[in-house]
Design an enzyme around this catalytic site. Structure first.
Site, PDB file in Angstrom:
ATOM      1  N   CYS A   1       0.875  -1.206   0.169  1.00  0.00           N
ATOM      2  CA  CYS A   1      -0.012   0.020   0.127  1.00  0.00           C
ATOM      3  C   CYS A   1       0.932   1.351  -0.007  1.00  0.00           C
ATOM      4  O   CYS A   1       0.540   2.456  -0.470  1.00  0.00           O
ATOM      5  CB  CYS A   1      -0.777   0.047   1.237  1.00  0.00           C
ATOM      6  SG  CYS A   1      -2.079  -1.179   1.084  1.00  0.00           S
TER       7      CYS A   1
ATOM      8  N   HIS B   1      -3.303   7.448   1.907  1.00  0.00           N
ATOM      9  CA  HIS B   1      -3.562   6.341   1.281  1.00  0.00           C
ATOM     10  C   HIS B   1      -5.141   5.938   2.152  1.00  0.00           C
ATOM     11  O   HIS B   1      -5.269   6.092   3.248  1.00  0.00           O
ATOM     12  CB  HIS B   1      -2.567   5.026   1.911  1.00  0.00           C
ATOM     13  CG  HIS B   1      -3.065   3.818   1.776  1.00  0.00           C
ATOM     14  ND1 HIS B   1      -3.811   3.184   0.713  1.00  0.00           N
ATOM     15  CD2 HIS B   1      -3.110   2.863   2.640  1.00  0.00           C
ATOM     16  CE1 HIS B   1      -3.862   1.756   0.677  1.00  0.00           C
ATOM     17  NE2 HIS B   1      -3.513   1.925   2.194  1.00  0.00           N
TER      18      HIS B   1
ATOM     19  N   ASN C   1     -10.060  -0.061  -0.258  1.00  0.00           N
ATOM     20  CA  ASN C   1      -8.480   0.112  -0.163  1.00  0.00           C
ATOM     21  C   ASN C   1      -7.893  -0.658  -1.345  1.00  0.00           C
ATOM     22  O   ASN C   1      -8.109  -1.642  -1.527  1.00  0.00           O
ATOM     23  CB  ASN C   1      -8.132  -0.649   1.123  1.00  0.00           C
ATOM     24  CG  ASN C   1      -6.410  -0.537   1.332  1.00  0.00           C
ATOM     25  OD1 ASN C   1      -5.785  -0.137   0.412  1.00  0.00           O
ATOM     26  ND2 ASN C   1      -5.968  -0.913   2.334  1.00  0.00           N
TER      27      ASN C   1
HETATM   28  N1  ACO Z   1     -18.296  -7.941   9.391  1.00  0.00           N
HETATM   29  C1  ACO Z   1     -18.772  -8.198  10.751  1.00  0.00           C
HETATM   30  N2  ACO Z   1     -18.111  -8.412  11.744  1.00  0.00           N
HETATM   31  C2  ACO Z   1     -16.595  -8.423  11.554  1.00  0.00           C
HETATM   32  C3  ACO Z   1     -16.095  -8.325  10.355  1.00  0.00           C
HETATM   33  C4  ACO Z   1     -17.110  -8.143   9.321  1.00  0.00           C
HETATM   34  N3  ACO Z   1     -16.638  -7.856   7.891  1.00  0.00           N
HETATM   35  N4  ACO Z   1     -14.926  -8.604  10.198  1.00  0.00           N
HETATM   36  C5  ACO Z   1     -14.509  -8.692  11.689  1.00  0.00           C
HETATM   37  N5  ACO Z   1     -15.707  -8.792  12.245  1.00  0.00           N
HETATM   38  C6  ACO Z   1     -15.736  -8.955  13.764  1.00  0.00           C
HETATM   39  C7  ACO Z   1     -14.708  -9.530  14.598  1.00  0.00           C
HETATM   40  O1  ACO Z   1     -14.545 -10.994  14.346  1.00  0.00           O
HETATM   41  C8  ACO Z   1     -14.537  -9.100  15.745  1.00  0.00           C
HETATM   42  O2  ACO Z   1     -15.476  -9.909  16.716  1.00  0.00           O
HETATM   43  P1  ACO Z   1     -15.023 -10.319  17.985  1.00  0.00           P
HETATM   44  O3  ACO Z   1     -15.174  -8.872  18.776  1.00  0.00           O
HETATM   45  O4  ACO Z   1     -16.314 -11.286  18.456  1.00  0.00           O
HETATM   46  O5  ACO Z   1     -13.899 -11.015  18.197  1.00  0.00           O
HETATM   47  C9  ACO Z   1     -15.235  -7.682  15.816  1.00  0.00           C
HETATM   48  O6  ACO Z   1     -15.883  -7.539  14.380  1.00  0.00           O
HETATM   49  C10 ACO Z   1     -14.402  -6.367  15.691  1.00  0.00           C
HETATM   50  O7  ACO Z   1     -13.359  -6.834  14.999  1.00  0.00           O
HETATM   51  P2  ACO Z   1     -11.837  -5.765  14.928  1.00  0.00           P
HETATM   52  O8  ACO Z   1     -10.809  -6.603  14.109  1.00  0.00           O
HETATM   53  O9  ACO Z   1     -11.293  -5.677  16.541  1.00  0.00           O
HETATM   54  O10 ACO Z   1     -12.554  -4.509  14.666  1.00  0.00           O
HETATM   55  P3  ACO Z   1     -11.816  -3.157  14.235  1.00  0.00           P
HETATM   56  O11 ACO Z   1     -12.763  -2.144  14.706  1.00  0.00           O
HETATM   57  O12 ACO Z   1     -10.518  -3.221  14.495  1.00  0.00           O
HETATM   58  O13 ACO Z   1     -12.182  -3.016  12.682  1.00  0.00           O
HETATM   59  C11 ACO Z   1     -10.689  -3.117  10.887  1.00  0.00           C
HETATM   60  C12 ACO Z   1     -11.445  -4.005  11.786  1.00  0.00           C
HETATM   61  C13 ACO Z   1     -11.761  -2.318   9.715  1.00  0.00           C
HETATM   62  C14 ACO Z   1      -9.974  -4.219   9.853  1.00  0.00           C
HETATM   63  C15 ACO Z   1      -9.708  -2.319  11.392  1.00  0.00           C
HETATM   64  O14 ACO Z   1      -8.885  -2.821  12.407  1.00  0.00           O
HETATM   65  C16 ACO Z   1      -8.693  -1.719  10.276  1.00  0.00           C
HETATM   66  O15 ACO Z   1      -9.096  -0.996   9.493  1.00  0.00           O
HETATM   67  N6  ACO Z   1      -7.364  -2.014  10.595  1.00  0.00           N
HETATM   68  C17 ACO Z   1      -6.366  -1.517   9.825  1.00  0.00           C
HETATM   69  C18 ACO Z   1      -6.242  -2.098   8.571  1.00  0.00           C
HETATM   70  C19 ACO Z   1      -5.408  -1.546   7.506  1.00  0.00           C
HETATM   71  O16 ACO Z   1      -5.359  -0.173   7.374  1.00  0.00           O
HETATM   72  N7  ACO Z   1      -5.215  -2.131   6.360  1.00  0.00           N
HETATM   73  C20 ACO Z   1      -4.411  -1.563   5.348  1.00  0.00           C
HETATM   74  C21 ACO Z   1      -3.150  -0.899   5.795  1.00  0.00           C
HETATM   75  S1  ACO Z   1      -1.687  -1.662   4.562  1.00  0.00           S
HETATM   76  C22 ACO Z   1      -2.825  -1.960   3.525  1.00  0.00           C
HETATM   77  O17 ACO Z   1      -3.360  -1.231   3.128  1.00  0.00           O
HETATM   78  C23 ACO Z   1      -2.374  -3.148   2.687  1.00  0.00           C
END
Ligand code: ACO
Length: 326
Positions: free
Chosen positions: A116, A253, A283
């Site tokens: 990314c 990004h 993304n």
């Molecule tokens: N739908 C419904 N529920 C979901 C989903 C989904 N698609 N995905 C995960 N969950 C659940 C999880 O299982 C978890 O359940 P639990 O509490 O029972 O364990 C709950 O939702 C919360 O999950 P978290 O991972 O804690 O949620 P968070 O608020 O962290 O959001 C996310 C997840 C959106 C992935 C976030 O962490 C994020 O954006 N992280 C950064 C990712 C990123 O920036 N990646 C790219 C950077 S580098 C690149 O671009 C390649």
């Protein structure tokens, strides 16, 4: 004149595949909902490449539009840096396919892999070739077909990514060597390979002889993102002596709406100055910054003379920032 060579941004273009995939459609495939995806990421829909539509095809369309915007023909180009983590083939570089299809017969072309952060890495790389006098007109492209490396049964990743491409044309031009110059004013890149396993693809030619699927510890990535991005922004501001208040546009990004808003807040850039496309693009990895640039140039927000700050973070971890006067 004691001037310097600057990499001036001569044009910008982008291309998105036609197919729109909505959150509602994803909710029919995996256990998720439009509400969850919007609340956690800001994403409402993303584009998906058609069957047989390759990264090079997206890249070529974006490059053609960037050249047209620059008022140049392809024969001016003597460098192509194509940032992608989803090349057409393991080798040769997708950039060479783009070069051939555009009819370019001179210079050199290669792919750059920083996931990314790829576009920011590619901008810094092309800028260095230009400032050293080793290239005079560069196509800098970010192009991805992440849909091909997603595990469509994994709701924690498949809802976040999309396909697309964006390109800039950089041209060598004389500058005074101060902040009044047009072109790239500063870049800063970082990598920390200790975080390799937080965001990776579980296949590859050497390790598994497969293409593999994207795996991510989202919460852990989130935890590092704002600090890393704000740090790189602080470095390009410090090296130029430009104040955050003087930035016209922050083009981040597009990984997660919460990350990009928190980063802008941390570095004291007003929300109205942040270009946001994530709700429609998802993304798109290395394509996300040039896609957002093309949109903001196209609708008249980014204008000549504006100070534009770009940043990205991705797998590795890799991250960086680039400050340019449009
Ligand atoms: N739908 C419904 N529920 C979901 C989903 C989904 N698609 N995905 C995960 N969950 C659940 C999880 O299982 C978890 O359940 P639990 O509490 O029972 O364990 C709950 O939702 C919360 O999950 P978290 O991972 O804690 O949620 P968070 O608020 O962290 O959001 C996310 C997840 C959106 C992935 C976030 O962490 C994020 O954006 N992280 C950064 C990712 C990123 O920036 N990646 C790219 C950077 S580098 C690149 O671009 C390649």
């Amino acid at each position: 004149m004691t001037g310097v060579i600057r990499s001036v941004i001569a044009g910008c273009g982008s291309y998105l595949p036609e197919r729109v995939l909505t959150n509602q459609e994803l909710a029919a495939r995996v256990d998720t909902s439009d509400e969850w995806i919007v609340a956690r990421s800001g994403i409402r829909e993303r584009r998906i490449a058609a069957e047989g539509e390759t990264t090079s095809q997206l890249a070529i369309r974006a490059a053609e539009r960037a050249l047209k915007a620059a008022g140049l023909t392809a024969d001016a180009v003597d460098l192509i840096v194509l940032a992608t983590a989803t090349p057409d083939l393991t080798f040769p570089a997708t950039a060479t396919r783009v070069q051939a299809e555009l009819g370019i017969r001179k210079g050199f072309a290669f792919d750059l892999q920083a996931v990314c952060s790829g576009f920011v890495y590619a901008l810094a790389t092309a800028d260095n070739f230009i400032r050293l006098g080793q290239a005079s007109c560069a196509l800098v492209i970010g192009a991805e077909t992440f849909s091909r490396i997603l595990d469509w049964t994994d709701r924690t990743t498949c809802v976040l990514f999309g396909d697309g491409a964006g390109a800039l044309v950089l041209k060598a031009a004389p500058g005074r060597g101060d902040n009044s110059d047009r072109g790239i004013l500063a870049t800063k890149l970082h990598a920390d390979g200790r975080q390799h396993d937080l965001l990776y693809v579980d296949g590859g030619p050497s390790a598994t002889q497969t293409t593999g699927h994207l795996r991510m510890s989202g919460r852990e990535v989130f935890r590092h993102a704002v600090g890393n991005l704000a740090g790189a922004i602080g470095e390009v501001l410090a090296v130029t002596g430009i104040a955050a208040a003087d930035i016209d546009w922050l083009v981040p990004h597009q990984a997660n709406l919460r990350i990009l808003e928190a980063t802008a807040k941390r570095v004291d850039i007003a929300r109205e100055k942040v270009v946001v496309t994530i709700e429609r693009h998802g993304n798109t990895s290395a394509a996300s910054v040039p896609l957002a640039l093309a949109e903001a140039v196209g609708d008249g927000r980014i204008r000549p003379g504006h100070l534009v700050l770009m940043e990205a973070m991705g797998g590795g971890f890799t991250w960086g920032a680039c400050l340019a006067r449009w």
